[in-house]
Write an enzyme that holds these catalytic residues in place. Sequence first.
Site, PDB file in Angstrom:
ATOM      1  N   ASP A 248       0.828  -1.201   0.000  1.00 50.67           N
ATOM      2  CA  ASP A 248       0.000   0.000   0.000  1.00 50.67           C
ATOM      3  C   ASP A 248       0.865   1.254   0.000  1.00 50.67           C
ATOM      4  OD1 ASP A 248       0.664   0.714   2.716  1.00 50.67           O
ATOM      5  OD2 ASP A 248      -0.764  -0.798   3.410  1.00 50.67           O
ATOM      6  N   LYS A 270      -4.670   2.801  -1.022  1.00 51.23           N
ATOM      7  CA  LYS A 270      -5.941   3.495  -0.859  1.00 51.23           C
ATOM      8  C   LYS A 270      -5.658   4.960  -0.562  1.00 51.23           C
ATOM      9  CE  LYS A 270      -8.361  -0.494   1.127  1.00 51.23           C
ATOM     10  NZ  LYS A 270      -7.203  -1.401   1.236  1.00 51.23           N
ATOM     11  N   MET A 384      -4.897   9.126  10.476  1.00 52.29           N
ATOM     12  CA  MET A 384      -5.579   9.661   9.279  1.00 52.29           C
ATOM     13  C   MET A 384      -6.433  10.877   9.628  1.00 52.29           C
ATOM     14  SD  MET A 384      -6.621   5.885   7.782  1.00 52.29           S
ATOM     15  CE  MET A 384      -7.007   5.251   9.421  1.00 52.29           C
TER      16      MET A 384
END
Length: 460
Positions: A248, A270, A384
């Site tokens: 990722d 992502k 995040m």
Amino acid sequence: MDHLPIFINVRQNPCLVIGGGDIALRKINLLIKAQAKVDCLSPLFCEGITNLSQNGDVNLIQKRFESDDIKEYAIIIASTDDSSVNALISKSAKKARIPVNVVDSPELSSFIMPSIVDRSPVIIAVSSAGRAPVLVRIIRAKLETVIPSAYGVLAEIAGEFRQKVKDRFSKIKDRRAFWESIFSGVIAEKVFSGRINEAKDDIDKQLKRASEIELGEVYLVGAGPGDPDLLTFKALRLIQQADVVLYDRLVSKGVMELVRRDSELIYVGKKGGSQESTRQIDINDQLVELAKSGKRVCRLKGGDPFIFGRGGEEIESLSEHGIPFQVVPGITAASGCSSYAGIPLTHRDYSQSCRFVTAHLKNGTTNLPWDEFVIDQQTIVFYMALSGANYICQKLMEHGMDKDMPIAIIEKGTMPEQKVYISSLTKLPDLLATEDIHAPTLMIVGEVVRLNEKLNWYGT
């Protein structure tokens, strides 16, 4: 090449160590490990050697060395602190044509003692011919990290099956190909993870149907927060043997450089918001299909697979399809980034608990238990959180958190480019408006942030 590297069988053979100190003790322990019969000659003996003699592991000869002490020994090791005695030992042993090693004196020795990585029956010896012993120790340490202790078990199993493989494959090249597939494939990994009986059963099956495709395996590996030195030994081993690596966007370039050069690399990153991302269901399907084709598949994730990494969803899918898998924990961003920022997540004077929180739920909302965050002596780590930082600050103050509560934003934590921004609930919006901060970031809220000024060690 200054020396011919050989391995001598001293099992049940008499060997002589001359000297009674700690260095002699280390040599005696090596000989005992090699199942030799050991005599130790010296006027005095250290406590460790005396204890070995009481256990019957070594025979003590309490006297000063004389040339007549040389008998029919397999090898002789001299470790006295008297250079003239060492020279006499060397001369006497060579005259009797007995291999002799004089510690730290390669010029007096007919053989040298290498640094050893012991994975019995696999033994790895490293030497610099006495020129750079410290360098040799460093090389040995590197080998220790990449060669699992279970290699010895793997070698023992290979010995058990050696004759069966000879009977099954008449040509040497076919036997070699078979063993290469065992030693570098799923079966070897089963041995490394302690599934010995399962690995033996698989070898039997491979012998019966060597041409059929075996089911592969998936390694769910935590790559840590960025610094490749923070990888675990097991993580490094698995990413270097995987046929395919699905990675990722949070996996650092430094970690990716450690992946096996001929591995197939598949990006499955992502991104937040409206940016194009790989769907989780597609990643799950890829893992299953690749493993069914017999591949060793590494799913490489930033941080830890089970902390906001959706690793649970992936192994659920693997389990449903009967795909074998392993999970290798990684250092999560909260631990790695806070450590490199000099911000302890707990501290007796500031925080007795810590919460890890993701700023985004599955449906895109931020429905969090704000009341539970506004308590004393607690650290909150938001993953995040960059895009929602202003909203988080607002909600925390609405629920009663002190407006001057310190906040840290850590950008590219543990990496050489790491930046740490210190602010507070009320001032953070202004900081975000003036500073050009980019993901990946981590946000820490709590009194522990005040310790950054005193404890910041990385990059200072």
